[in-house]
Design a protein around this motif. Structure first.
Motif, PDB file in Angstrom:
ATOM      1  N   ASP A 236       0.829  -1.207   0.000  1.00 28.24           N
ATOM      2  CA  ASP A 236       0.000   0.000   0.000  1.00 28.24           C
ATOM      3  C   ASP A 236       0.866   1.260   0.000  1.00 28.24           C
ATOM      4  OD1 ASP A 236      -2.439  -1.314  -0.065  1.00 28.24           O
ATOM      5  OD2 ASP A 236      -2.555  -1.494   2.120  1.00 28.24           O
ATOM      6  N   MET A 240       0.734   4.063  -3.131  1.00 28.27           N
ATOM      7  CA  MET A 240      -0.114   5.177  -2.698  1.00 28.27           C
ATOM      8  C   MET A 240      -0.428   6.114  -3.864  1.00 28.27           C
ATOM      9  SD  MET A 240       2.365   7.836  -0.607  1.00 28.27           S
ATOM     10  CE  MET A 240       3.100   6.584   0.448  1.00 28.27           C
ATOM     11  N   MET A 244      -1.874  11.652  -2.763  1.00 25.17           N
ATOM     12  CA  MET A 244      -1.500  11.396  -1.377  1.00 25.17           C
ATOM     13  C   MET A 244      -0.035  11.754  -1.139  1.00 25.17           C
ATOM     14  SD  MET A 244      -1.940   7.795   0.636  1.00 25.17           S
ATOM     15  CE  MET A 244      -1.262   7.489   2.257  1.00 25.17           C
ATOM     16  N   VAL A 391      -8.822   7.990  -2.056  1.00 25.85           N
ATOM     17  CA  VAL A 391      -8.427   6.642  -1.658  1.00 25.85           C
ATOM     18  C   VAL A 391      -9.646   5.722  -1.579  1.00 25.85           C
ATOM     19  CG1 VAL A 391      -6.428   7.488  -0.371  1.00 25.85           C
ATOM     20  CG2 VAL A 391      -8.573   7.103   0.832  1.00 25.85           C
ATOM     21  N   ARG A 395     -10.226   0.798   2.380  1.00 21.15           N
ATOM     22  CA  ARG A 395      -8.882   0.777   2.953  1.00 21.15           C
ATOM     23  C   ARG A 395      -8.548   2.126   3.592  1.00 21.15           C
ATOM     24  NH1 ARG A 395      -5.923  -1.074  -2.383  1.00 21.15           N
ATOM     25  NH2 ARG A 395      -4.085  -1.538  -1.112  1.00 21.15           N
ATOM     26  N   TYR A 399      -4.785   3.638   4.860  1.00 21.04           N
ATOM     27  CA  TYR A 399      -4.261   4.802   4.153  1.00 21.04           C
ATOM     28  C   TYR A 399      -4.133   6.010   5.079  1.00 21.04           C
ATOM     29  CZ  TYR A 399      -3.870   3.039  -0.600  1.00 21.04           C
ATOM     30  OH  TYR A 399      -3.446   2.361  -1.715  1.00 21.04           O
TER      31      TYR A 399
END
Length: 465
Positions: A236, A240, A244, A391, A395, A399
């Protein structure tokens, strides 16, 4: 990416959003007491001022490890009574409250630093899922409003908690003690903070309901995959979203600035503005009456100045509360240009820090910290509102945890490099830490040119009634 679950969430009322965010009052009590008075405790226990940032390093190191892990597991938790995020609120609050009670009774530096590690780890366990809860519960059109309302509550907590030792002293509790002993006013303030922390978290736990997984079987399968959570978190991080990463760069400079303030504001302002630096007990012969009295006078001046520094720092909480209220009223009715708001706020905060080097009198710090509060209000809301739009909702916890790495990494950088920088380049004058804070916020504002304002932001609406 399937966003349909967020699009069909019902609008929440003001009080529903308020209750689900109320636990942040306690979290901010913990942070404000930690940020405003840990350096004072360290100095009272004999720490040199240039060693203060390094003594703080346990806190961001803890956050670097704890936040992504807690975010990951909170995405995969479901308790039949407490839900997904609330178990973490409660566990973190219990341990943070214990650490707050015992912190000012630390007899040695190593014990105080160890309790800071426990306190910060526990606050992180409580805090990270709160950000995810807003994204869990609110539709896109209410998210800016929800994060701003969180900031309003955080501002209240910062203002009150930062003034607690001064308030307690005004009520008759002494703010002086012998060499190496933390004053009673600080001990009482930390105990009050522990009570508020746990009580406010309980308000959220008891008044907020979380929705169960839409597909229990799929949720159970995903939960089983958590055995390889380190690899999943690493994947992850590597994958990303670009937005982000760009927001994270802005966060890096923002939190470098505030960590420098938290670790160095007390020595910087007591020395530069109040002309009352912390006395070194080793420089006084306590067996000689005149020397003992000289230490008592110097220590009394430092403790009084430290009380006032904490009280003036409260004004950045008060200012952030006012700014958050204005943003909440605006965001409840129409969309915010979150990037523009954030950029202007960071520049104003940078000017506030820079002005501390030239304030004509201690009372002028009110204006300086008020400008800092504008930046603080935006830092606590706008980046999260920008992030939540880019996102995967399923999740969100992991995140948010990964995103908070952009908060703790700059703190680690400051903890390791700020002390040597002050010694090598600024004659060990701590006021330059606040000048670095101001410059860092302005650099963060410049970095916003790489952040995009989401074009598909839904029309904002007032909370349901």
């Amino acid at each position: 990416m399937n966003r349909s679950p967020t699009q069909h969430r019902p609008d929440l009322s003001f009080w529903q959003i308020w209750n689900m965010s109320f636990g942040f009052l306690g979290i901010q009590f913990g942070f404000a007491l930690q940020g405003g008075f840990m350096s004072r405790i360290f100095q009272t226990l004999g720490a040199d001022k240039d060693a203060l940032p390094l003594l703080w390093i346990a806190a961001p190191l803890t956050g670097l490890l704890v936040q992504p892990v807690i975010g990951y597991f909170s995405d995969r938790t479901w308790h039949p009574l407490l839900g997904r995020r609330r178990p973490y609120f409660l566990i973190g609050a219990i341990f943070a409250s214990i650490a707050l009670v015992f912190m000012p009774y630390s007899p040695t530096l190593w014990m105080a630093a160890g309790l800071l590690w426990v306190l910060d780890a526990s606050i992180n366990v409580s805090m990270e899922p709160f950000r995810a809860l807003v994204a869990d519960k609110l539709p896109e059109r209410q998210r800016s409003y929800g994060f701003v309302l969180q900031t309003l509550i955080i501002g209240i907590g910062t203002w009150v908690a930062s003034s607690l030792p001064w308030i307690v002293n005004q009520l008759g509790v002494a703010n002086e003690a012998g060499p190496g002993v933390v004053p009673p006013s600080v001990k009482v303030a930390f105990s009050i903070g522990a009570f508020v922390f746990l009580a406010s978290i309980l308000v959220t736990v008891l008044t907020t309901r979380e929705d169960p997984p839409e597909d229990p079987e799929a949720f159970a399968r995903e939960k089983q995959s958590s055995r390889n959570f380190v690899a999943e978190i690493a994947r992850d991080i590597a994958g990303m979203p670009r937005q982000m990463l760009n927001i994270g760069i802005v966060q890096f400079f923002s939190w470098l600035s505030f960590f420098s303030m938290w670790s160095m504001a007390t020595p910087a302002l007591t020395e530069h503005v109040f002309k009352a630096p912390a006395p070194d007990p080793a420089a006084f012969d306590m067996t000689v009456a005149a020397q003992a009295e000289a230490f008592r006078v110097a220590n009394g001046a430092f403790q009084n100045a430290a009380d006032l520094v904490g009280s003036y720092m409260g004004y950045y909480g008060l200012s952030s509360m006012a700014v958050a209220l204005l943003l909440a009223l605006y965001a409840a009715r129409r969309p915010l240009n979150r990037r523009l708001v954030h950029g202007v706020s960071l520049v104003l905060g940078g000017l506030g820090f820079l002005s501390m080097a030239v304030v004509p009198s201690p009372v002028a710090l009110i204006g300086s910290f008020a400008l800092v509060g504008v930046a603080w209000a935006s830092i606590l809301s706008m980046p999260y509102a920008l992030l939540s739009s880019c996102v995967d909702p399923k999740r969100m916890g992991v995140y948010m945890g990964i995103f908070n790495m952009f908060i703790v990494i700059p703190q680690i950088v400051a903890a390791t490099l700020l002390g040597p920088t002050l010694r090598l380049f600024f004659d060990n004058q701590p006021i330059y830490a606040l000048i670095i804070s101001g410059a860092s916020l302005i650099v963060g504002a410049v970095c916003l040119v790489r952040v995009s304002e989401p074009q598909a932001q839904a029309t904002a609406t007032s909370p349901a009634h």
